[in-house]
Design an enzyme around this catalytic site. Sequence first.
Site, mmCIF file in Angstrom:
data_model
loop_
_atom_site.group_PDB
_atom_site.id
_atom_site.type_symbol
_atom_site.label_atom_id
_atom_site.label_comp_id
_atom_site.label_asym_id
_atom_site.label_seq_id
_atom_site.Cartn_x
_atom_site.Cartn_y
_atom_site.Cartn_z
ATOM 1 N N TYR A 123 0.839 -1.210 0.000
ATOM 2 C CA TYR A 123 0.000 0.000 0.000
ATOM 3 C C TYR A 123 0.870 1.254 0.000
ATOM 4 O O TYR A 123 0.546 2.247 -0.657
ATOM 5 C CB TYR A 123 -0.971 0.004 1.188
ATOM 6 C CG TYR A 123 -1.820 -1.239 1.255
ATOM 7 C CD1 TYR A 123 -2.333 -1.811 0.077
ATOM 8 C CD2 TYR A 123 -2.097 -1.877 2.451
ATOM 9 C CE1 TYR A 123 -3.085 -2.983 0.117
ATOM 10 C CE2 TYR A 123 -2.854 -3.043 2.499
ATOM 11 C CZ TYR A 123 -3.336 -3.591 1.329
ATOM 12 O OH TYR A 123 -4.077 -4.742 1.378
ATOM 13 N N ASP A 239 -3.115 -14.472 -1.460
ATOM 14 C CA ASP A 239 -2.718 -14.693 -0.062
ATOM 15 C C ASP A 239 -3.936 -14.766 0.853
ATOM 16 O O ASP A 239 -4.025 -15.629 1.724
ATOM 17 C CB ASP A 239 -1.809 -13.544 0.432
ATOM 18 C CG ASP A 239 -0.444 -13.527 -0.250
ATOM 19 O OD1 ASP A 239 -0.013 -14.574 -0.766
ATOM 20 O OD2 ASP A 239 0.201 -12.444 -0.256
#
Lengths: 377, 107
Positions: A123, A239
């Site tokens: 991010y 994930d």
Amino acid sequence: MSYSTFNRKHFDSTKEPMFFGENVNVARYDQQKHPIFEKLIEKQLSFFWRPEEVDLSTDRKDFQRLEAHEQHIFLSNLKYQTLLDSVQGRSPNVALLPIVSLPELETWIETWSFSETIHSRSYTHIIRNIVNDPTKIFDDIVTNEEITKRADSVSIYYDRLIEMVNLYNTMGMGTFDIPGRGEIEISMPKLKKALYLTIASVNVLEAIRFYVSFACSFGFAERTLMEGNAKIIKLIARDEALHLTGTQHMLNLMASGKDDPEMAIIAAECQDEVRQIFIEAAEQEKEWATYLFKDGSMIGLNAQILGQYVEYITNVRMQAVGLETHFATKNNPIPWINAWLVSDNVQVAPQEAEISSYLVGQTDNSLDDSDFDDFDL
Amino acid sequence: MTQILMTSTSKKEISEKQERKGQAVHRVLLGKKQILVTEEEPLLIQLERAGIHVEYQCREGYCSSCSIKLLWGNVIYPFEPLAWVQSGYLLACCAIVKSDIEIAFFD
Ligand code: FES
Ligand SMILES: [Fe+2]
Ligand SMILES: [Fe+2]
């Protein structure tokens, strides 16, 4: 009952429950009570990726060309995901490591949490690329009401469990009057209940809370916008699907009583509460979709469609942990999302080398391995 | 009325082709539909070819998104899926159908 980083007792860890047995001493993986966690570790390691490998230079230009309401959608999702992974990058470690009793599960928790830190770092990579002042975005995460509301829901069970385990480790069992908090009762059933609800709440986080955001990212990418971001989201989604399977295994093992008979009783008692955690999260995510689209929608997506999608995946996830589905939506309103969620490398199946005939339910074992010679996904 | 969904080949052609290869063809019942599948590929891809949408994500047995009800019949997994398989359910992305079966989505 204080925690020890190297328990001196001699015991057989394959006889311990997943949690609240002996503290783990030797990190050994040659024998496992629940081999699934060792397999999850291997899979997670095979997924390893680095955010910097994804080139975001085109995203920067794309972002500048987005309309203001689309920038709001994009940035808000990024903030929300940053919150979720901030929590997930530490909480499984802080909350679960002091009480875990199996080496393979201990290492799965650490591996899982580590992979969340990769998400957090991605991010920063994205935000740095699209705005000049990342601080403005990061600061808003702790002040924006829409985000902090969600922060409360995702951290409340973790925080309660951590508090109780701290008391247990320092004071043992009993009822304690904690300044500012009132009376807190510590007993094994109470601790186990707090644990079960925490795993249920994390399961919901992994299962539902990312998906509105994922849908928007892929919605942009369908229009060939923010494609670097979509590549990162694909890796994150891969994930998260594995983390979800991890929490589903924990919940199902607990409910089955195969791991710890007392946990099965607690799981049964908590069923309504767990349903409520699912439903509440789904409602919050639907509200989130409304907040995202308050100034305008994006092509192919609006609050209503996303709301239906949330209901749909909530049903899927509830069913996966043996709960009755709750919502009327029985179809995926945005089936195109699955083509984005699937990882690019489905052809690669590292386990193929050790193919074993695995039987579930009513199965037929009259096959030999040659029947699967040309099997591939 | 049971409707037989076929794409380009007829059941007879498939059966003959499979028989030559020594492979079985099985019926998959889904509500009022009936789909013919072989043991050569997982169920998911064969359902998709028959125009049936099945939820999926990983297509590799680790996410449980493709979990559907197995009302009766036999399936096997060439390798153990990482996802938990609820009893009475199958994972379409990696299940190989080994007999006639009946499946269902949500109630
Ligand atoms: S699509 Fe993931 S388990 Fe089948
Ligand atoms: Fe994450
Ligand atoms: Fe996660």
